[in-house]
Motif scaffolding. Structure first.
Motif, PDB file in Angstrom:
ATOM      1  N   ILE A   1       0.820  -1.211   0.000  1.00 47.49           N
ATOM      2  CA  ILE A   1       0.000   0.000   0.000  1.00 47.49           C
ATOM      3  C   ILE A   1       0.857   1.265   0.000  1.00 47.49           C
ATOM      4  N   THR A   2       1.666   1.461   1.024  1.00 48.05           N
ATOM      5  CA  THR A   2       2.462   2.697   1.092  1.00 48.05           C
ATOM      6  C   THR A   2       3.642   2.676   0.117  1.00 48.05           C
ATOM      7  N   LYS A   3       4.310   1.509   0.012  1.00 47.93           N
ATOM      8  CA  LYS A   3       5.421   1.321  -0.943  1.00 47.93           C
ATOM      9  C   LYS A   3       6.521   2.367  -0.788  1.00 47.93           C
ATOM     10  N   GLU A   4       6.762   2.803   0.436  1.00 45.82           N
ATOM     11  CA  GLU A   4       7.793   3.810   0.695  1.00 45.82           C
ATOM     12  C   GLU A   4       9.039   3.124   1.245  1.00 45.82           C
ATOM     13  N   LYS A   5      10.204   3.622   0.879  1.00 47.77           N
ATOM     14  CA  LYS A   5      11.463   3.037   1.328  1.00 47.77           C
ATOM     15  C   LYS A   5      12.201   3.995   2.258  1.00 47.77           C
ATOM     16  N   VAL A   6      12.921   3.411   3.221  1.00 49.64           N
ATOM     17  CA  VAL A   6      13.762   4.194   4.127  1.00 49.64           C
ATOM     18  C   VAL A   6      15.138   4.327   3.496  1.00 49.64           C
TER      19      VAL A   6
END
Length: 296
Positions: free
Chosen positions: A57-62
């Motif tokens: 859903i968010t598909k965000e990477k650190v």
């Protein structure tokens, strides 16, 4: 239903879930699952759920080593130390004592913010720290009888839990400002699970799960779905629209619910001494959390 009612409903439900957890978790420990085993069940479930949400859903990477180093510290204080000390402490102490001692977290947040951010402590906040600390110490030491030593150890472990959670709140703030909340929490749970699983692996494999009654499975489901997943998601959503002062009011409701539920289920007794110590802790936390006066 308008947004304000939704926010109040979400915060009320979160406080109720946390308040009920003190008594419901005691239904599981230690008769069916030992504390560290229950932690593994809870943390691994959270890793799978929040990891799936983050991945699909968010598909965000650190990005960046510094952020990952901070996530590692958040996992240590927010999951590993926090969970190990809370459930092992709750296993030894009473639901009422655990819920009251938990409220000292804002005091730790203030102390850590002062230490890390070099913020100057006001006199009334220093008084609040001393008052809340004295109330917690009196509550911990106010034991008598055969099980006093075990209860005191449980109280101290819950205090360690409150302190580690306070440190976590200070460490995680920059990450929450930079990334989506689900992105942060999925990584924090993943890193924290690495420190939890070695302690609880043997305990989580020991029980005969096929012999568990529906009552025990319902309690485990509450800890996983209610306490770990639903409460967090509701809290994160509500904090987008609620002021810090409103969130603080509902945090104070948690021990109230814990006391009512514990006494109602016959799990604990609320004495006048506990009421006095609770008043000292609440008074101290209020002074610590009191917002700064602003001039117009």
């Amino acid at each position: 239903m308008n947004r304000q009612v939704q926010v109040h409903s979400a915060l009320f439900l979160v406080a109720l879930i946390y308040g009920a957890n003190y008594s419901i978790a005691k239904e599981i420990m230690p008769a069916y699952v030992l504390p560290f085993g229950l932690i593994v069940i809870r943390v691994v479930s959270a890793v799978l759920v929040f990891g799936a949400i983050s991945l699909f859903i968010t598909k965000e990477k650190v990005t960046g080593r510094d952020d990952w180093a901070r996530i590692a510290l958040c996992g240590l204080f927010g999951i590993t130390i926090n969970q190990l000390s809370f459930f092992s402490g709750l296993n030894l102490t009473s639901p009422i004592n655990a819920s009251l001692i938990q409220t000292v977290s804002p005091v730790v947040v203030l102390l850590m913010s002062s230490f890390l951010l070099k913020e100057r402590l006001k006199i009334f906040r220093m008084v609040g720290i001393l008052l809340a600390g004295l109330g917690a110490m009196l509550l911990i030491s106010g034991r008598a009888g055969q099980d006093a030593q075990g209860h005191m150890l449980g109280d101290l472990l819950v205090l360690l839990n409150a302190a580690s959670y306070g440190v976590f709140l200070v460490l995680v703030k920059p990450l929450m400002q930079k990334y989506n909340a689900i992105t942060v929490v999925s990584r924090v749970f993943l890193v924290g699970s690495l420190g939890v699983v070695p302690f609880g692996l043997q305990q989580v494999m020991a029980p005969d799960y096929a012999a568990f009654s529906a009552h025990v499975w319902a309690a485990i489901a509450f800890v996983i779905i209610g306490m770990t997943i639903l409460a967090y998601l509701l809290n994160v959503w509500a904090m987008k629209y609620a002021s810090p002062s409103l969130v603080g009011v509902y945090i104070y409701l948690q021990p109230v619910f814990a006391i009512l539920i514990a006494v109602g289920l016959g799990k604990d007794v609320f004495t006048w001494q506990k009421a006095l110590y609770a008043a000292m802790i609440f008074g101290g936390v209020y002074l610590v959390s009191k917002p700064k006066k602003t001039t117009v």
